[in-house]
Design an enzyme around this catalytic site. Structure first.
Site, PDB file in Angstrom:
ATOM      1  N   SER A  39       1.893  57.728  56.918  1.00 37.44           N
ATOM      2  CA  SER A  39       1.576  58.869  57.772  1.00 37.44           C
ATOM      3  C   SER A  39       0.201  58.687  58.430  1.00 37.44           C
ATOM      4  O   SER A  39      -0.045  57.664  59.061  1.00 37.44           O
ATOM      5  CB  SER A  39       1.653  60.155  56.931  1.00 37.44           C
ATOM      6  OG  SER A  39       1.761  61.297  57.732  1.00 37.44           O
ATOM      7  N   ASP A 160       8.694  60.802  57.329  1.00 34.97           N
ATOM      8  CA  ASP A 160       7.347  60.693  56.752  1.00 34.97           C
ATOM      9  C   ASP A 160       7.289  59.878  55.449  1.00 34.97           C
ATOM     10  O   ASP A 160       7.929  60.221  54.460  1.00 34.97           O
ATOM     11  CB  ASP A 160       6.839  62.123  56.505  1.00 34.97           C
ATOM     12  CG  ASP A 160       5.474  62.171  55.848  1.00 34.97           C
ATOM     13  OD1 ASP A 160       4.687  61.238  56.056  1.00 34.97           O
ATOM     14  OD2 ASP A 160       5.206  63.148  55.139  1.00 34.97           O
TER      15      ASP A 160
END
Length: 282
Positions: A39, A160
Site C-alpha cells: 500500500s 490492498d
C-alpha cells in the site's frame, strides 16, 4: 548491508511518516539492497529505489487540494475515495513524474505485496514478475476494499496488500534477509482491534470469500506480526523505526499541516536513531 531488508508498512495518509524517514535515509545515502512494501509503503519505497528524494512529500502533500486526489465526488462518480487514475497515472506520468529509468537501473530488489481476492492470501511480486508494470502493481497494493475497484492482473483479482500481510517482514526473511529495518506507521503499543463490517461488504465481495476471511482475520495477523517484530528486535535481528509522538493523522487526512508535521517527525526520529541504525547495518 548484505541480506538486509527494508520493510515498509502501509497506512494511507500515515505513510507520510515513512516518507520522512526515507527522505533522511536518502540524504545519508543509505540504500538497503532489498525493499518490500504494501500500500502506501510500496508507494514510498518506489521513490526511494528511484532516488527521488522529494517525490513522496510532493505526492502526499502538494496535490492534496486537487479535486481528483481525495474527494467525496470521486466516491460518487467512481466508488473510490482516493482518485486512483489520478494517483497512478496522471501524477506519475505528468504532474510529478516517476523516474522509470532510474528505478529500473537501480540494483535494489523491490517487492510489492498484494492480496489475492479469491484466496485471501498475500501475493508478492518482484522485479522479474511485474517488469514494466510497476504502477499497476502498486495501484493494486493500494486499492482499499469499498474505496477502490479490484485490479485484474496475472489472472488474479487483487486488492490492498495490507489486508493479508500488513507488515511483510516474514516475506523478507523468507527471501533471505537475516536482518531487517522495519518502518511502522503506528506508535509502539498500538493493538489493532477487530474490524466490523456489515452486510454491504459481504454483499459486494460475496464472490471473494477469501477476501472476506482475510479482512476478518486482519487484526490477528497484524498483532501477531507486531509481536514477531518486537521479539526479533530483542534478538538484534530487527531495527524498528516508529512515530515517537502521538499520531494526529488518520488513514485519510486532509490537513497539510498535520501531514507536514508527521513528515518532519519521521525525519527527526530516524536522525535521532542514526548512530544505532548505522551500527545495526554495519
Amino acid at each position: 548491508m548484505k541480506n538486509t531488508g527494508l520493510v515498509l508498512e502501509g497506512g494511507g495518509s500515515r505513510g507520510i511518516y515513512t516518507a520522512g524517514v526515507i527522505h533522511y535515509l536518502m540524504e545519508q545515502d543509505i540504500y538497503l539492497p532489498y525493499v518490500i512494501g504494501v500500500s502506501a509503503g510500496a508507494c514510498n519505497g518506489s521513490s526511494y529505489v528511484a532516488r527521488q528524494i522529494e517525490r513522496n512529500r510532493a505526492v502526499l502533500i502538494d496535490y492534496l487540494d486537487h479535486p481528483d486526489y481525495i474527494s467525496f465526488r470521486n466516491f460518487v462518480k467512481k466508488r473510490e475515495i482516493f482518485g486512483m487514475d489520478f494517483l497512478f497515472d496522471v501524477l506519475p506520468n505528468e504532474l510529478e513524474p516517476f523516474d522509470f529509468d532510474a528505478f529500473y537501473a537501480a540494483k535494489e530488489e523491490f517487492v510489492i505485496g498484494v492480496t489475492d481476492c479469491m484466496t485471501g492470501e498475500p501475493v508478492f511480486y518482484k522485479r522479474e514478475d511485474y517488469k514494466d508494470e510497476i504502477l499497476k502493481i502498486i495501484r493494486a497494493s493500494s486499492s482499499l476494499p469499498l474505496f477502490a475497484p479490484v485490479v485484474e492482473y496475472d489472472n488474479r483479482s487483487l486488492l490492498d496488500g495490507g489486508i493479508s500481510d500488513p507488515i511483510p517482514i516474514k516475506q523478507s526473511v523468507k527471501d533471505g534477509n537475516q536482518k531487517n529495518v522495519v518502518i511502522l506507521t503506528r506508535n509502539r503499543g498500538y493493538v489493532k482491534k477487530p474490524q466490523s463490517f456489515g452486510w454491504y461488504m459481504r454483499k459486494k465481495y460475496k464472490q471473494y470469500p477469501g477476501l472476506l476471511k482475510a479482512i476478518e482475520r486482519r487484526h490477528h495477523v497484524y498483532n501477531e506480526t507486531l509481536s514477531y517484530i518486537f521479539e526479533e528486535e530483542k534478538k538484534g535481528n530487527v531495527f524498528v523505526i516508529s512515530p515517537s509522538e502521538k499520531l494526529e493523522v488518520g488513514r485519510v487526512e486532509r490537513s497539510k499541516a498535520k501531514l507536514t508535521d508527521l513528515y518532519h517527525l519521521g525525519m527527526k526520529d530516524v536522525k535521532k536513531l542514526s548512530e544505532e541504525l548505522r551500527e545495526f547495518l554495519s
